[in-house]
Design a protein around this motif. Sequence first.
Motif, short mmCIF file in Angstrom:
data_model
loop_
_atom_site.label_atom_id
_atom_site.label_comp_id
_atom_site.label_asym_id
_atom_site.label_seq_id
_atom_site.Cartn_x
_atom_site.Cartn_y
_atom_site.Cartn_z
N GLU A 9 95.91 -63.53 2.58
CA GLU A 9 95.22 -63.33 3.86
C GLU A 9 96.12 -63.56 5.05
OE1 GLU A 9 91.51 -65.50 3.82
OE2 GLU A 9 90.47 -63.67 3.21
N GLU A 132 91.90 -65.18 -4.85
CA GLU A 132 91.16 -64.20 -5.63
C GLU A 132 89.91 -63.80 -4.86
OE1 GLU A 132 91.37 -64.30 -10.29
OE2 GLU A 132 89.55 -65.30 -9.61
N LYS A 133 89.67 -62.50 -4.77
CA LYS A 133 88.49 -62.02 -4.06
C LYS A 133 87.66 -61.16 -5.00
CE LYS A 133 89.81 -61.85 0.73
NZ LYS A 133 89.86 -60.97 1.89
N THR A 134 86.38 -61.04 -4.67
CA THR A 134 85.54 -60.18 -5.51
C THR A 134 85.48 -58.79 -4.90
OG1 THR A 134 83.60 -60.93 -4.28
CG2 THR A 134 84.08 -62.07 -6.34
N ARG A 178 78.36 -58.39 -5.19
CA ARG A 178 79.47 -58.23 -6.13
C ARG A 178 79.25 -57.00 -6.99
NH1 ARG A 178 82.05 -63.51 -8.92
NH2 ARG A 178 83.09 -61.88 -10.08
#
Length: 201
Positions: A9, A132-134, A178
């Motif tokens: 980010e 970690e992103k969804t 999600r």
Amino acid sequence: MEDVYKTIEKPSKETLFKEKGSKFFGYTFPVLTEEDVKESIEELRKKHHAARHFCYAYQLGIEKIRFRANDDGEPNNSAGMPIYGQIQSFEVTNILIVSVRYFGGTKLGVGGLISAYKTSAQMALEASYILEKTINIEYKLTFNYDLMNPVMRVVKEKNINIVSQKLEMDCQYIISVRKKDADSIFAIFNNLYKVDVKVLE
């Protein structure tokens, strides 16, 4: 179903790798478009105006991947691809890695360059905060006021994120879910009496 991806980010701290007098300054940047890539490289060109090579690789996208590797005057595939190899090995996306080289007078040869650029990229990634992103899907819900309670009940029960809402003649919610839950959430709202559900691209 895999619905997570890794990215950064914020830009990394500057890293420095030295090899036979040459200096390789490594950087990572979060990018979403080719325009972001250009801007980040321009910034570095201003900062390192005496450097000879700005070699980089980037990868954009989560499910549809676009990438590019650039040797910026170094021998073919001796810089951009080794940098891109580190993007793949760390499994990150929406990222740009730049290695800025100051030539130190001694040629490193193609093997030496591959190794140096790979190490520079690896150091920059290790100095980055990778998270970690969804993968999320956004839906637009349109419904009458009398459905507000049942809709809100589902939102609370399923812990759904409301991105925005517009309450005028009718109610419009944009929700984010999600990917792995998206079909079941869609079905719930679709089966609710008169809730119009559209997928936002």
